[in-house]
Design an enzyme around this catalytic site. Structure first.
Site, mmCIF file in Angstrom:
data_model
loop_
_atom_site.group_PDB
_atom_site.id
_atom_site.type_symbol
_atom_site.label_atom_id
_atom_site.label_comp_id
_atom_site.label_asym_id
_atom_site.label_seq_id
_atom_site.Cartn_x
_atom_site.Cartn_y
_atom_site.Cartn_z
ATOM 1 N N LYS A 13 6.720 -19.457 -9.442
ATOM 2 C CA LYS A 13 6.096 -19.449 -8.109
ATOM 3 C C LYS A 13 5.952 -20.868 -7.563
ATOM 4 O O LYS A 13 6.342 -21.155 -6.430
ATOM 5 C CB LYS A 13 4.684 -18.813 -8.162
ATOM 6 C CG LYS A 13 4.642 -17.414 -8.711
ATOM 7 C CD LYS A 13 3.213 -16.869 -8.708
ATOM 8 C CE LYS A 13 2.226 -17.616 -9.599
ATOM 9 N NZ LYS A 13 2.534 -17.572 -11.036
ATOM 10 N N ARG A 88 -4.969 -13.132 -6.217
ATOM 11 C CA ARG A 88 -4.713 -12.750 -7.604
ATOM 12 C C ARG A 88 -5.494 -11.503 -8.006
ATOM 13 O O ARG A 88 -5.383 -11.057 -9.138
ATOM 14 C CB ARG A 88 -5.141 -13.901 -8.520
ATOM 15 C CG ARG A 88 -3.996 -14.675 -9.151
ATOM 16 C CD ARG A 88 -4.601 -15.742 -10.041
ATOM 17 N NE ARG A 88 -3.660 -16.253 -10.985
ATOM 18 C CZ ARG A 88 -2.928 -17.353 -10.809
ATOM 19 N NH1 ARG A 88 -3.003 -18.033 -9.694
ATOM 20 N NH2 ARG A 88 -2.123 -17.765 -11.761
ATOM 21 N N ARG A 127 6.742 -26.582 -19.958
ATOM 22 C CA ARG A 127 6.356 -26.993 -18.597
ATOM 23 C C ARG A 127 5.708 -28.372 -18.592
ATOM 24 O O ARG A 127 4.880 -28.699 -19.423
ATOM 25 C CB ARG A 127 5.399 -25.966 -17.998
ATOM 26 C CG ARG A 127 4.790 -26.439 -16.687
ATOM 27 C CD ARG A 127 4.389 -25.320 -15.791
ATOM 28 N NE ARG A 127 3.288 -24.541 -16.268
ATOM 29 C CZ ARG A 127 2.793 -23.483 -15.602
ATOM 30 N NH1 ARG A 127 3.334 -23.106 -14.458
ATOM 31 N NH2 ARG A 127 1.782 -22.811 -16.090
ATOM 32 N N ARG A 159 -0.300 -29.102 -19.104
ATOM 33 C CA ARG A 159 -1.549 -28.408 -18.763
ATOM 34 C C ARG A 159 -2.280 -27.922 -20.005
ATOM 35 O O ARG A 159 -1.654 -27.369 -20.906
ATOM 36 C CB ARG A 159 -1.238 -27.212 -17.849
ATOM 37 C CG ARG A 159 -1.096 -27.634 -16.407
ATOM 38 C CD ARG A 159 -0.542 -26.552 -15.542
ATOM 39 N NE ARG A 159 -1.219 -25.268 -15.667
ATOM 40 C CZ ARG A 159 -0.973 -24.221 -14.881
ATOM 41 N NH1 ARG A 159 -0.075 -24.336 -13.911
ATOM 42 N NH2 ARG A 159 -1.611 -23.097 -15.046
ATOM 43 N N ARG A 170 -3.800 -15.391 -20.430
ATOM 44 C CA ARG A 170 -3.459 -15.369 -18.995
ATOM 45 C C ARG A 170 -2.537 -14.193 -18.660
ATOM 46 O O ARG A 170 -2.633 -13.623 -17.576
ATOM 47 C CB ARG A 170 -2.793 -16.691 -18.597
ATOM 48 C CG ARG A 170 -3.808 -17.837 -18.552
ATOM 49 C CD ARG A 170 -3.133 -19.179 -18.617
ATOM 50 N NE ARG A 170 -2.306 -19.434 -17.454
ATOM 51 C CZ ARG A 170 -1.361 -20.368 -17.430
ATOM 52 N NH1 ARG A 170 -1.128 -21.103 -18.483
ATOM 53 N NH2 ARG A 170 -0.658 -20.549 -16.339
#
Ligand code: ADP
Ligand code: ADP
Ligand code: ZN
Length: 217
Positions: A13, A88, A127, A159, A170
């Site tokens: 996204k 969300r 990431r 992160r 998550r």
């Protein structure tokens, strides 16, 4: 163009939203980025958000909704925006519809990027983030210089919530609270599905073609 990027964590996204924002010259609004910049600055919002984010849970709806409400009233949103990571939950989506109605606007397009959980776990492990909103991957989308953002030259970071145990949490949160939004926007005739397993470039092309088609109407 007022659009939403929907999809599980790691679907791409943010990557797509950053590219599209650049192409379409409209702001990329990421609630995750807003929270992370508040965490970095150690604001009260940042302290609150961190406790949820580190647990793989969602920040409460009232807090998140009021941030978005402030943000979309800024002048740069007049021409549209790309919402990344919001809404969300169903209550967030309902509140979002209400606030848009107040400014006589509506969502034109929801892009739902779908990717399998197994692919997601691999993506999160590689990431690398920049505070400017760009996202990289050590294998799939590496920066030109190791550890440095191509766009702004800042040092990239990992992160805290990208460690595997938090990613699994998550994903649970996504399936329980966010995936019902697929039906919510499908029922409004706004949803278009995009296969997130394709390359970054192919996915961008596909989304641009969808936007062009809408703009032709
Ligand atoms: P990702 O793109 O990997 O799913 P984000 O950067 O969008 O992650 O969000 C990071 C975290 O910030 C989420 O796991 C959640 O805790 C919090 N967050 C972001 N957006 C929202 C939202 N709309 N509602 C509640 N919490 C949110
Ligand atoms: P999200 O915002 O949905 O959480 P990101 O855009 O941050 O997802 O992407 C998650 C990770 O996967 C990043 O490291 C990114 O570089 C990488 N990535 C994004 N899209 C693709 C793709 N189509 N193919 C391979 N890797 C991708
Ligand atoms: Zn950067």
């Amino acid at each position: 163009m007022r659009m939403i990027m929907l999809g599980p964590p790691g679907a791409g996204k943010g990557t797509q939203a950053a590219i599209l924002a650049n192409t379409l010259k409209i702001p990329h609004i990421s609630t995750g980025d807003i929270f992370r910049s508040n965490i970095k600055e150690n604001t009260p919002l940042g302290v609150l958000a961190k406790s949820y984010i580190d647990a793989g849970k969602l920040v409460p709806d009232d807090v998140t909704v009021s941030i978005v409400e402030d943000r979309i009233q800024k002048p740069d949103c007049k021409k549209g925006f790309i919402m990344d990571g919001f809404p969300r939950t169903i209550p967030q989506a309902e509140k979002f519809d209400e606030m848009l109605e107040k400014i006589q606007a509506e969502i034109e397009l929801v892009i739902n990027i779908s990717v399998d959980d197994a692919v997601i776990i691999k993506r999160m492990a590689g990431r690398r983030m920049c505070s400017c909103g760009r996202t990289y991957h050590i294998e799939n989308n590496p920066p030109k210089v190791d550890g440095v953002c191509d766009a702004c030259g800042s040092k990239l970071y990992i992160r805290d919530d990208d460690k595997e145990e938090t990613v699994l949490e998550r994903l649970k949160t996504y399936h329980a609270q966010t995936s019902p939004l697929i039906d919510y926007y499908e029922n409004k005739g706004k949803l278009i599905n995009v296969d997130g397993a394709k390359s970054i470039e192919e996915t961008t092309k596909e989304i641009i073609a969808i936007i062009d088609k809408i703009n032709e109407k």
